[in-house]
Design an enzyme around this catalytic site. Structure first.
Site, PDB file in Angstrom:
ATOM      1  N   LYS A 150       0.829  -1.211   0.000  1.00  0.00           N
ATOM      2  CA  LYS A 150       0.000   0.000   0.000  1.00  0.00           C
ATOM      3  C   LYS A 150       0.868   1.268   0.000  1.00  0.00           C
ATOM      4  CE  LYS A 150      -1.955  -1.172   3.904  1.00  0.00           C
ATOM      5  NZ  LYS A 150      -1.244  -2.448   4.179  1.00  0.00           N
TER       6      LYS A 150
ATOM      7  N   ARG B 165      -9.701   0.654   8.730  1.00  0.00           N
ATOM      8  CA  ARG B 165      -9.300  -0.703   9.098  1.00  0.00           C
ATOM      9  C   ARG B 165     -10.385  -1.431   9.874  1.00  0.00           C
ATOM     10  NH1 ARG B 165      -3.395   0.342   8.975  1.00  0.00           N
ATOM     11  NH2 ARG B 165      -2.232  -1.477   9.561  1.00  0.00           N
TER      12      ARG B 165
ATOM     13  N   ARG C  18      11.767  -4.791   5.129  1.00  0.00           N
ATOM     14  CA  ARG C  18      11.379  -3.417   4.799  1.00  0.00           C
ATOM     15  C   ARG C  18      12.247  -2.388   5.520  1.00  0.00           C
ATOM     16  NH1 ARG C  18       5.202  -1.699   5.354  1.00  0.00           N
ATOM     17  NH2 ARG C  18       5.338  -2.561   7.455  1.00  0.00           N
TER      18      ARG C  18
ATOM     19  N   ARG D 164      11.207  -0.178  11.178  1.00  0.00           N
ATOM     20  CA  ARG D 164      10.153  -0.017  12.193  1.00  0.00           C
ATOM     21  C   ARG D 164      10.291  -1.066  13.282  1.00  0.00           C
ATOM     22  NH1 ARG D 164       4.767   0.281   8.635  1.00  0.00           N
ATOM     23  NH2 ARG D 164       4.020  -0.780  10.496  1.00  0.00           N
TER      24      ARG D 164
ATOM     25  N   ARG E  89      -0.656  -8.536  13.470  1.00  0.00           N
ATOM     26  CA  ARG E  89      -1.210  -7.575  12.524  1.00  0.00           C
ATOM     27  C   ARG E  89      -2.014  -8.268  11.425  1.00  0.00           C
ATOM     28  NH1 ARG E  89       4.352  -4.877  11.578  1.00  0.00           N
ATOM     29  NH2 ARG E  89       3.385  -3.847   9.799  1.00  0.00           N
TER      30      ARG E  89
END
Ligand code: ADP
Ligand code: ADP
Ligand code: ZN
Length: 216
Positions: A13, A88, A127, A161, A172
């Site tokens: 996203k 969400r 990431r 992160r 998640r």
């Protein structure tokens, strides 16, 4: 144009939102980025959100919807919005309808990035982003052209992160399945959902999204 990018953590996203910003001058409204900024600044919202985010659970609907409303108010009426990581929950989807209506906006597309869950852990754990401009990268799938130097701004500082670890990712993903995936039928009933294969190469995903938003 107002569009929602929907998909589990690591679906792509943020990557695709950044490309839409660059190509069309739209604004990316990422509640995750807004919350991380609040945590960093130590605001009351940040203090409330920090531990919840570290566990991979969802921050309250009221907090995130307020952030979205404030961000939209800072934009000109003609600037397009890309909602990334919001809504969400069903309550957030309802709030978004009100938030948009109050500002004379309407949702044009909900684009679902369909991905294989097995790929998500690898995507999330590899990431990283530029510490200066926020451009997103991946250890294996999206390295900077010159190792250690940001393509966009030339910075040599990158960050990862704290919640991008395997344990948190599982929570998640479970949150996504339980609370976020069930909002799709709301948008399907309005005929505005389009699906894109999020397992394709990053450029091919972009092409598919461009086709959707330029088709009217
Ligand atoms: P999200 O915002 O949905 O959580 P990101 O856009 O941050 O996901 O993508 C997660 C990671 O996967 C990033 O490191 C990104 O570079 C990489 N990535 C994004 N899209 C793809 C893709 N189509 N193929 C391979 N890697 C991807
Ligand atoms: P990703 O796309 O990788 O899952 P985000 O950056 O969108 O990550 O979100 C990071 C964390 O911030 C989430 O795990 C959650 O704790 C919080 N968060 C972000 N957006 C929302 C939202 N719309 N509602 C509730 N919590 C959110
Ligand atoms: Zn940069």
């Amino acid at each position: 144009m107002n569009i929602i990018l929907l998909g589990p953590p690591g679906a792509g996203k943020g990557t695709q939102a950044q490309r839409l910003v660059d190509a069309h001058g739209m604004r990316q409204l990422s509640t995750g980025d807004m919350l991380r900024a609040a945590v960093k600044a130590g605001t009351p919202v940040g203090l409330q959100a920090k531990a919840v985010m570290e566990r991979g659970e969802l921050v309250s609907d009221e907090i995130v919807s307020a952030l979205i409303g404030e961000e939209l108010d800072s934009m000109g009426p003609d600037m397009g919005a890309i909602f990334d990581g919001y809504p969400r929950t069903a309550a957030q989807a309802e709030a978004l309808d009100d938030i948009l209506a109050a500002r004379g906006r309407k949702l044009d597309h909900v684009i679902e990035l369909e991905v294989d869950e097995d790929a998500l852990v690898e995507r999330i754990c590899g990431r990283f982003t530029c510490a200066n401009c926020g451009k997103g990268y991946h250890d294996k799938f999206a390295q900077p052209r010159i190792p250690g130097v940001c393509d966009k701004c030339g910075s040599t500082e990158f960050k990862r992160r704290p919640d991008d670890n395997e344990d948190t990712v599982r929570t998640r993903m479970a949150e996504y399945r339980a609370k976020t995936a069930p909002i799709l039928p709301i948008y399907e009933a309005r005929g505005i959902v389009a699906r894109v294969n999020g397992m394709a190469d990053i450029d091919d995903v972009t092409t598919a999204i461009e086709r959707i938003i330029t088709s009217g």
